[in-house]
Design a protein around this motif. Sequence first.
Motif, PDB file in Angstrom:
ATOM      1  N   UNK A  84      49.618  35.324  81.614  1.00 15.92           N
ATOM      2  CA  UNK A  84      47.812  35.035  81.178  1.00 15.92           C
ATOM      3  C   UNK A  84      47.387  36.277  80.431  1.00 15.92           C
ATOM      4  N   UNK A  85      47.331  37.876  81.512  1.00 17.52           N
ATOM      5  CA  UNK A  85      47.092  39.316  80.779  1.00 17.52           C
ATOM      6  C   UNK A  85      48.152  39.160  79.471  1.00 17.52           C
ATOM      7  N   UNK A  86      49.001  39.147  79.069  1.00 18.82           N
ATOM      8  CA  UNK A  86      49.632  39.385  77.865  1.00 18.82           C
ATOM      9  C   UNK A  86      49.778  38.391  77.076  1.00 18.82           C
ATOM     10  N   UNK A  87      49.053  37.540  76.916  1.00 16.82           N
ATOM     11  CA  UNK A  87      48.568  36.716  76.299  1.00 16.82           C
ATOM     12  C   UNK A  87      47.615  36.001  75.548  1.00 16.82           C
ATOM     13  N   UNK A  88      46.383  36.341  76.424  1.00 15.07           N
ATOM     14  CA  UNK A  88      45.372  36.830  76.169  1.00 15.07           C
ATOM     15  C   UNK A  88      44.987  38.423  75.660  1.00 15.07           C
ATOM     16  N   UNK A  89      45.423  38.788  75.881  1.00 13.32           N
ATOM     17  CA  UNK A  89      45.994  40.637  75.078  1.00 13.32           C
ATOM     18  C   UNK A  89      44.889  40.684  73.946  1.00 13.32           C
ATOM     19  N   UNK A  90      45.753  39.263  73.030  1.00 10.82           N
ATOM     20  CA  UNK A  90      45.732  39.177  71.247  1.00 10.82           C
ATOM     21  C   UNK A  90      44.153  39.460  71.047  1.00 10.82           C
ATOM     22  N   UNK A  91      43.776  38.072  72.233  1.00  3.12           N
ATOM     23  CA  UNK A  91      42.554  37.971  71.586  1.00  3.12           C
ATOM     24  C   UNK A  91      41.519  38.905  72.618  1.00  3.12           C
ATOM     25  N   UNK A  92      41.314  38.504  73.779  1.00  5.65           N
ATOM     26  CA  UNK A  92      40.801  40.516  74.157  1.00  5.65           C
ATOM     27  C   UNK A  92      40.645  42.029  72.596  1.00  5.65           C
ATOM     28  N   UNK A  93      41.718  42.057  72.302  1.00  9.86           N
ATOM     29  CA  UNK A  93      41.432  43.153  71.501  1.00  9.86           C
ATOM     30  C   UNK A  93      40.838  42.954  70.082  1.00  9.86           C
ATOM     31  N   UNK A  94      40.795  41.323  69.597  1.00  2.95           N
ATOM     32  CA  UNK A  94      40.484  41.042  68.614  1.00  2.95           C
ATOM     33  C   UNK A  94      38.732  41.163  68.416  1.00  2.95           C
ATOM     34  N   UNK A  95      39.034  40.213  70.132  1.00  2.00           N
ATOM     35  CA  UNK A  95      36.778  39.893  70.803  1.00  2.00           C
ATOM     36  C   UNK A  95      36.295  41.976  70.106  1.00  2.00           C
ATOM     37  N   UNK A  96      37.017  42.280  70.558  1.00  2.00           N
ATOM     38  CA  UNK A  96      36.483  43.882  70.997  1.00  2.00           C
ATOM     39  C   UNK A  96      36.019  44.619  69.364  1.00  2.00           C
ATOM     40  N   UNK A  97      37.262  44.216  68.807  1.00  2.00           N
ATOM     41  CA  UNK A  97      37.202  44.684  67.039  1.00  2.00           C
ATOM     42  C   UNK A  97      35.812  43.609  66.616  1.00  2.00           C
ATOM     43  N   UNK A  98      36.187  42.093  67.068  1.00  2.00           N
ATOM     44  CA  UNK A  98      34.520  41.953  66.363  1.00  2.00           C
ATOM     45  C   UNK A  98      33.166  42.689  66.877  1.00  2.00           C
ATOM     46  N   UNK A  99      33.527  42.885  68.184  1.00  4.00           N
ATOM     47  CA  UNK A  99      32.309  43.359  68.603  1.00  4.00           C
ATOM     48  C   UNK A  99      31.922  44.588  68.121  1.00  4.00           C
ATOM     49  N   UNK A 100      32.877  45.283  67.668  1.00  7.30           N
ATOM     50  CA  UNK A 100      32.173  46.617  66.236  1.00  7.30           C
ATOM     51  C   UNK A 100      33.272  47.773  66.860  1.00  7.30           C
ATOM     52  N   UNK A 101      34.321  47.773  68.095  1.00  5.77           N
ATOM     53  CA  UNK A 101      34.752  48.853  68.546  1.00  5.77           C
ATOM     54  C   UNK A 101      35.662  49.209  67.008  1.00  5.77           C
ATOM     55  N   UNK A 102      35.380  50.830  67.025  1.00  4.86           N
ATOM     56  CA  UNK A 102      36.283  50.971  65.825  1.00  4.86           C
ATOM     57  C   UNK A 102      37.693  51.787  65.760  1.00  4.86           C
TER      58      UNK A 102
END
Lengths: 584, 252
Positions: A84-102
Amino acid sequence: MKIHKYDTVIVGAGGAGMRAAIEATKRSRTAVLTKLYPTRSHTGAAQGGMAAALANVEDDNWEWHTFDTVKGGDYLVDQDAAEILAKEAIDAVLDLEKMGLPFNRTPDGTIDQRRFGGHSRNHGEAPVRRSCYAADRTGHMILQTLYQNCVKEGVEFFNEFYVLDQLLVEVDGVKKSAGVVAYELATGEIHVFQAKAVIYASGGTGKFFKVTSNAHTLTGDGQAACYRRGLPLEDMEFFQFHPTGIWRMGILLTEGARGEGGILRNKDGERFMEKYAPVMKDLASRDVVSRSIYTEIREGRGCGPAGDHVYLDLTHLPPEQLDAKLPDITEFARTYLGIEPYTDPIPIQPTAHYAMGGIPTNVEGEVLADNTTVVPGLYAAGEVACVSVHGANRLGTNSLLDINVFGKRSGIAAAKYAAENDYVELPENPAQQVADLVEHLRNSTGTERVADLRLELQETMDANVMVFRTEQTIKTAVEKIAELRERYKNVSVQDKGKRFNTDLLEAIELGNLLDLAEVMAVSALARKESRGGHYREDYPNRDDVNFMRHTMAYREVGADGKDSVRLDYKPVVVTRYQPMERKY
Amino acid sequence: MATPTLDKMEAAAAASPYITVTFRIRRYNPEVSAEAEWQDFQIEIDPKERVLDGLHKIKWDLDGTLTFRRSCAHGICGSDAMRINGKNRLACKTLIKDINPEKPITVEAIKGLTVMKDLVVDMEPFFQAYRDVMPFLVTKGNEPTRERLQSAEDRERFDDTTKCILCAACTSSCPVFWNDGQYFGPAAIVNAHRFIFDSRDEAGEQRLEILNDKDGVWRCRTTFNCTDACPRGIEVTKAIQEVKRALITRRF
C-alpha cells in the motif's frame, strides 16, 4: 476543567497530523491539539526526500519499491502494508505537488528524483532515483505545504495543548475511545476533549538518547498515553541510528548527501563502505552503514585524536551542486563546526534518529488492542504508529512517505467512523489522572531533579542499547532504567506556577521517556537475534524460525501495584517475498 | 580528501577550557510581578556551544522557572527567536563565541508581540497576518492527472522565500511593526511573495490587493532590519521590494 466536543480530534500537528487534518476537516468537525505551534514539528527537519516510483528520470515501479522496503526492514515488514505504501506513494507525491509543494524539477519540468539508501532498481541490481525532493529541505517544504493547506481548509488548532491521557471506556465488553485529556500550557488549565474518533500523530521518542537527531520535544507522549491505558506497543526494540549525524551534536546530515555522491571515509581516507556493501556502497541501508562506521571506529580506524568519528567527504562535488542540492546541511557544517564543506570533510557519527516501533495499527490506521482486535474510534499515524511498513529498519525517504500515506488514510477513516458512530460517554472524573499527575509534580518536595535523571537515562541508553547490544549491556540498561523510574517518584519542579510552566512540562516528558525506555530495553532483551536496527553481538544472526514476529509489549500492574512489561508476539504478514539473506 | 581541519580545531579546544559567561536575561512573570526585570546568571560554558545551550544550563541547573520555547535546536523549527545582544536571532543558531562573551550576553523576548512570560511571546497576531495573505496555492480549472509542470527557472524564481520558518525574527525586528501592530510585517509579505511569484499560482492579483492595503507593503521603510534578522538568509527586503514593484507594474 473545560469540556470540548468534536467529531474528530487529532493529537499532533506534524506531517501525519496535518495530512490527517486536511482530510478529516473536510468530512467532520475536527480539532487538532498540538504541544507546539504547527510548523514547529520535527517533520520540518527531514531533509532528503520522499520516495515514490514516479519513474520521472529512470525506469522504476512500485513493486521494486515494495521489495526494497521489505528487504530494508529485514523482513519484519508487514508486506500488505508495504505494498500500500509503495503504490499510494505516487499519488501522495502528486497530492503534495498539487497542494503547492515546490519540488526540484527536471529539465522537462517534472518532479526531479535522486538516489537514496536502500532504494534499488530491479530488486537490488543498482541504486535507483526514487526520492522526490526539494533541495535538502523536503521535510520543511512538506510541513509548510501541509500547514498552508490547513489554513486553506480552515483547520481548527489548539496550539500548545499537551495531551496527557487517552480515555478508554468499555462498552458491551469492547474497549472504545471516548476522547483525550490535555493540559493547556499557557494557563495550566486541564481540558477534556470528548471525540468520536481520536488520531495520534504525535511523533517519535528519540529524546531518550543523548546523541540524537531528534528535537527536544520528541518524548513519546502519544505512545506513553496509550501504553499506560493498557494498549500494546509494537517492536519498540527497533530504533534507527542514522549514519551521518554531526559529530557529538547528532544534528542530521541527510543521506541525500551520499545520494548526490558523498563518500564516507575513515582516518586513512579509505572508502570503507566498499568492504561492507560492494554494490550499494555508501547507499546501503542505514543499519548496515551505522554498524560499518562503528566497526571502523572500534577497529581503530576512526578519525580525530579520540578516533571516535569518521568523515563525510563532499569535497569532490562541485560547489554549485552543494549549493543547489544540499544548501542547509553545508550551512550546518559551517555554523556548528566552522568547517567549509567545499574543501574539508565533515566529522560524523551515527545519531539516534527514528522509532520503527510504536502504537500498533492496521492499514486503515486503526489502533490494535491486541494482535487482532481494533479499538473502535482510535487511530494512529506517522512515527508514533507501527503499521508496520518499516519493520526492523526504515529506508530513508519512507518516513515522509509514511506520514502522507497513512496520515491521509487515518484522517479519512477516522472521519468516516465519526460520521457513523455516536459519542462514547465520558468516564466519571475524566480528568482525574491528569489532575493528580500535575498536582503531584507541582507540589512535590522531592529531591530528584529532572535534568539529572534525564541525562542519566540518555547516557545509559547511548552506552547500552545503541548500535551494538549484548545481553549484558541491555540488562545494565534495564536495571538503570528501573532505578531511574524509582527515583522519578521523588522528582520535583522549581516552577510551581500555572502560566507556561515548561519546568512541569519537562518533568512529565521525562516520565514518558522513562516508561518507553523500559519497554524498549525489555523488548530488546527478549529478542535474541540480530535484525535491522537491533543488533545483538551475542546473537549476530537473524533467526527467522524463532523471531520473525513482531514484539507486542503490554503494561501490567501487579496485585502489589507495581507495573511491569509483559511481552507477547504477533506474526508478520508475508505476501510476495520470502525472507532471504540481506546483502547490499 | 583534504586535510581534516577538525584535528587542528580539537587540539585548540583542548587548550581552551570552559569559560565563564554572564547571561543577562529579561525576566517577566505576571504571576509573580507586573514588572519585568533583568536578572544575571553566570555559567561555565564551551564558547562553541549555542546560546540555547546556555539557556538550558540555566534552566536545568540554576533556575527551573526560566521559560522559553525551543524544539529542534538547529535552526529549522523557528521556535526560539529572541533578542540577543539587541539583535533578533535564533538561540540555537548563535554560538557563544560569536557574540562577544567577555561582556554580559543580554537575552530578551522579541519586540512588538505581547510577552507572556520571560522569553515567550503571544505569536497569534503574527500568525494572523500570515493567514491573511492567502498563504496557499490557488489554481483554477481541472487538476492535471500528473504533476503540474514547472521549469527549473520558474521554480528558482521564488526559491528564496520558500525557506521561511515563521520564526518572527524579521517581523519583530521591524520598527514599523513595533510602532503599529496593524502592519502585516515582513514575514507575511515573504509568504505572499512565495505564491505571487510561483508560476503555478493564479491568485497573485488577489494577494497584491491585500498587500496594497494601508497596512500593507507601502508601510515598509526599507530599513533592512528584517534581512539582517532572518536566520535563513532570506533577502526579505528584496522580496518586499519585488512585491511593491509588482503592484506598480502588475507584472509578476
